[in-house]
Each structure stands twice: as C-alpha cells, then as structure tokens.
Design a protein around this motif. Structure first.
Motif, short mmCIF file in Angstrom:
data_model
loop_
_atom_site.label_atom_id
_atom_site.label_comp_id
_atom_site.label_asym_id
_atom_site.label_seq_id
_atom_site.Cartn_x
_atom_site.Cartn_y
_atom_site.Cartn_z
N ASP A 15 0.82 -1.22 0.00
CA ASP A 15 0.00 0.00 0.00
C ASP A 15 0.85 1.26 0.00
O ASP A 15 0.33 2.36 -0.16
N PHE A 16 2.13 1.09 0.23
CA PHE A 16 2.99 2.28 0.36
C PHE A 16 3.41 2.78 -1.01
O PHE A 16 4.00 2.05 -1.81
N GLN A 17 3.10 4.05 -1.29
CA GLN A 17 3.48 4.61 -2.59
C GLN A 17 4.86 5.25 -2.48
O GLN A 17 5.09 6.16 -1.66
N ALA A 37 18.23 12.31 -0.92
CA ALA A 37 18.56 11.75 0.39
C ALA A 37 18.07 10.30 0.48
O ALA A 37 17.37 9.81 -0.41
N ASN A 38 18.45 9.65 1.58
CA ASN A 38 17.96 8.30 1.88
C ASN A 38 16.46 8.23 1.78
O ASN A 38 15.76 9.07 2.34
N GLY A 39 15.95 7.25 1.05
CA GLY A 39 14.50 7.05 1.00
C GLY A 39 13.77 7.94 0.00
O GLY A 39 12.55 7.90 -0.08
N ALA A 40 14.50 8.71 -0.79
CA ALA A 40 13.86 9.63 -1.74
C ALA A 40 13.16 8.89 -2.88
O ALA A 40 12.28 9.43 -3.53
N GLY A 41 13.61 7.65 -3.13
CA GLY A 41 12.99 6.86 -4.20
C GLY A 41 13.92 6.56 -5.36
O GLY A 41 13.49 6.03 -6.39
N LYS A 42 15.20 6.84 -5.20
CA LYS A 42 16.17 6.68 -6.29
C LYS A 42 16.29 5.21 -6.71
O LYS A 42 16.23 4.88 -7.88
N SER A 43 16.47 4.33 -5.71
CA SER A 43 16.60 2.90 -6.04
C SER A 43 15.30 2.37 -6.62
O SER A 43 15.31 1.53 -7.53
N THR A 44 14.19 2.85 -6.10
CA THR A 44 12.89 2.40 -6.60
C THR A 44 12.73 2.78 -8.07
O THR A 44 12.20 1.99 -8.87
N LEU A 45 13.23 3.94 -8.44
CA LEU A 45 13.18 4.37 -9.85
C LEU A 45 13.98 3.38 -10.72
O LEU A 45 13.48 2.90 -11.74
N PRO A 84 23.42 -3.36 -9.18
CA PRO A 84 22.52 -3.18 -8.04
C PRO A 84 23.24 -2.66 -6.80
O PRO A 84 24.44 -2.87 -6.65
N GLU A 85 22.50 -2.00 -5.93
CA GLU A 85 23.04 -1.58 -4.65
C GLU A 85 23.50 -2.83 -3.91
O GLU A 85 22.82 -3.86 -3.93
N GLY A 86 24.69 -2.78 -3.31
CA GLY A 86 25.17 -3.92 -2.54
C GLY A 86 25.89 -4.96 -3.37
O GLY A 86 26.27 -6.01 -2.87
N GLU A 191 23.14 8.55 -6.82
CA GLU A 191 24.27 8.96 -5.99
C GLU A 191 23.79 9.87 -4.86
O GLU A 191 23.02 10.79 -5.09
N GLN A 192 24.24 9.57 -3.64
CA GLN A 192 23.91 10.49 -2.53
C GLN A 192 24.93 11.61 -2.43
O GLN A 192 24.66 12.66 -1.85
N ASP A 193 26.11 11.38 -3.01
CA ASP A 193 27.17 12.38 -2.94
C ASP A 193 26.98 13.38 -4.09
O ASP A 193 27.27 13.10 -5.25
P1 ATP Z 1 18.48 4.75 -0.31
O1 ATP Z 1 19.62 5.63 -0.51
O2 ATP Z 1 18.17 4.51 1.13
O3 ATP Z 1 18.49 3.50 -1.13
P2 ATP Z 1 16.49 5.70 -2.13
O4 ATP Z 1 16.37 7.11 -2.53
O5 ATP Z 1 17.10 4.76 -3.08
O6 ATP Z 1 17.23 5.64 -0.76
P3 ATP Z 1 14.31 3.87 -2.07
O7 ATP Z 1 15.16 2.73 -1.58
O8 ATP Z 1 13.89 3.89 -3.46
O9 ATP Z 1 15.04 5.23 -1.74
O10 ATP Z 1 13.07 3.98 -1.10
C1 ATP Z 1 11.96 4.84 -1.33
C2 ATP Z 1 10.90 4.58 -0.29
O11 ATP Z 1 10.37 3.27 -0.45
C3 ATP Z 1 11.42 4.67 1.15
O12 ATP Z 1 10.42 5.27 1.94
C4 ATP Z 1 11.63 3.23 1.52
O13 ATP Z 1 11.44 3.05 2.92
C5 ATP Z 1 10.54 2.52 0.75
N1 ATP Z 1 10.95 1.15 0.36
C6 ATP Z 1 12.05 0.81 -0.34
N2 ATP Z 1 12.12 -0.52 -0.53
C7 ATP Z 1 11.02 -1.03 0.09
C8 ATP Z 1 10.51 -2.36 0.25
N3 ATP Z 1 11.14 -3.42 -0.26
N4 ATP Z 1 9.35 -2.49 0.94
C9 ATP Z 1 8.71 -1.42 1.45
N5 ATP Z 1 9.13 -0.16 1.33
C10 ATP Z 1 10.28 0.05 0.65
#
Ligand code: ATP
Length: 234
Positions: A15-17, A37-45, A84-86, A191-193
């Motif tokens: 449910d989390f967007q 920043a952390n959690g901005a959605g970069k990896s999700t993109l 991938p990250e990691g 990139e966070q930097d």
């Molecule tokens: P980071 O530098 O921490 O990787 P990011 O900008 O890449 O940050 P994302 O990892 O894309 O951010 O996360 C975006 C949002 O989605 C955050 O609120 C995160 O908590 C949430 N999120 C990421 N992966 C999952 C998951 N597998 N399940 C639930 N929520 C997630």
C-alpha cells in the motif's frame, strides 16, 4: 532522441506509494545522475526501469517501446543493465566466473568482453581467479560494474556505486564512467554524494519523497537550489 523515458511513473510497495509521477529522460550517450537523500525513491526508480519492480506498463519507454510489462530478463536482453546496490556477487564464484555470468544473452555484441573489462579495471585481471568473498569492497564494485558491462548494455543503471567505499577507491570507480560513456553507453548513476554526481553527469535530477524536485545541467544548478530540492525548502 530519448533512449529511455519514464512518463508519470508511480511505484508501490504494497500500500505504500514510493514514486509519484516521475518523469525522466535519458538521451543516447548521455550520463544522468539521480541525487537525493535516503528514502527519496532513487533505487525504486531504477528497480522500476529494470523490471525488478512491476509498475504501470506504459510508464517506462526504452528506445520507443513500452517495457513496463516485460520481465527483467527481457528488459536486459534489450540492452538495459543494472549494477545493483550492494553489488550482489556470487561469493563462491571467481571474479572471472562472475563476469562471464553477466555476458549471458548479449555476449559478443559490442565493445565489452573480458579483455576490455580487465583493461578498464586492471586489478581484476590480477584477481581473476579469486572468489568474490576474497575481494575488497572496491574490487567487488568493479566486478559488479564489469558484470553489467559484459552484456554490452545500451544503458547502464548504477545504484550507489560509491556506497561504503573509501574516497580514493571511489575516485577509481568513477574514473571508469567517462570511459564507459566513450564506448557508447548511456549511463544513469544514483548517488547520494552531490559533488560526485555533479562532476560526472551531463544532467542531474534531484528527488525528494518520491518526486523529482529539480533537474538541470551541473552548470545551471545553484548550490541553494540543489539544497532545497534535496532537503526541502525551509
Ligand atoms: P536509499 O539511498 O536509502 O536506497 P532511495 O532514494 O534509493 O534511498 P528507495 O530505496 O527507493 O530510496 O526507497 C523509497 C521509499 O520506499 C522509502 O520510503 C523506503 O522506505 C521505501 N521502500 C524501499 N524498498 C522497500 C521495500 N522493499 N518495501 C517497502 N518499502 C520500501
């Protein structure tokens, strides 16, 4: 011409967007940085583009074709590779075996092969028989990049390639980016930097809370505008 485009891309974890209508374009031969920043959605993109995360089938377009409904193996076969990250190496396999796995499906279709990757990262040639576990973090990152290049991608998506590495190692890793570009690939680096991103990119997008908050060329973006787009205006 845009090689890659997202149009109003949304993404959900249950449910989390996590993404709210993200529009980005990457031209042929362009290096684009995504900062935030952390959690901005970069990896999700990146996960949405590479098909690891399913989303609106029409929202990601690669080379004029919607790819959102394709399995990630098919997206990779079209020429989209992800670091991938990691790093995610196969720990019991050697450097060379890890690299060869990346060639699956698209080997021999371009500049990148074992030799050109060993030229890019000479230390990997020396360590080619070592298992993934015996490598330093920087060497593992080199293998992860090399593995993605082995598929001779048209676009390389790099997720936080400097994370947890010493500055000197980060410099070595980032020195590879212009050479990858010269060999013909478009590149997206998450990139966070911010300084690192501005040095390497032709164009930068900043994300905050699942939205693009700023975009432009490094020369046109002021420090204040980036600060506000990254952390939110005070
Ligand atoms: P980071 O530098 O921490 O990787 P990011 O900008 O890449 O940050 P994302 O990892 O894309 O951010 O996360 C975006 C949002 O989605 C955050 O609120 C995160 O908590 C949430 N999120 C990421 N992966 C999952 C998951 N597998 N399940 C639930 N929520 C997630």
């Amino acid at each position: 011409m845009a090689l890659l485009e997202t149009r109003g891309l949304t993404a959900f974890y249950g449910d989390f967007q996590a993404l709210f209508g993200v529009d980005v374009t990457v031209a042929v031969g362009e290096t684009v940085a995504i900062i935030g920043a952390n959690g901005a959605g970069k990896s999700t993109l990146l996960r949405s583009i590479s098909g690891v995360l399913r989303n609106d089938p029409e929202a990601c377009i690669f080379d004029g074709q919607p790819i959102g409904a394709l399995p990630s193996s098919r997206i990779m076969a079209l020429g989209v590779a992800m670091v991938p990250e990691g790093r995610r190496l196969f720990p019991s396999l050697s450097v060379e075996e890890n690299l060869l796995i990346g060639a699956y499906g698209r080997a021999g279709q371009g500049y990148w092969n074992l030799d050109s990757i060993y030229e890019l990262f000479p230390i990997l040639r020396e360590r080619r028989r070592s298992p993934g576990t015996a490598l330093s973090g920087g060497q593992q990152q080199m293998v992860a990049i090399g593995r993605a290049l082995m598929s001779n991608p048209r676009i390389l998506l790099c997720d936080e390639i400097s994370l947890g590495l010493a500055p000197i190692v980060i410099k070595d890793i980032y020195a590879a980016i212009p050479r990858i570009k010269e060999a013909g690939a478009s590149i997206v680096v998450v990139e966070q930097d911010v300084g690192q991103a501005l040095r390497v990119a032709d164009r930068v997008y900043c994300m905050m809370e699942g939205r693009i908050t700023l975009d432009g060329t490094p020369a046109t973006l002021s420090r204040d505008a980036i600060h506000d787009a990254y952390f939110g205006a005070a």
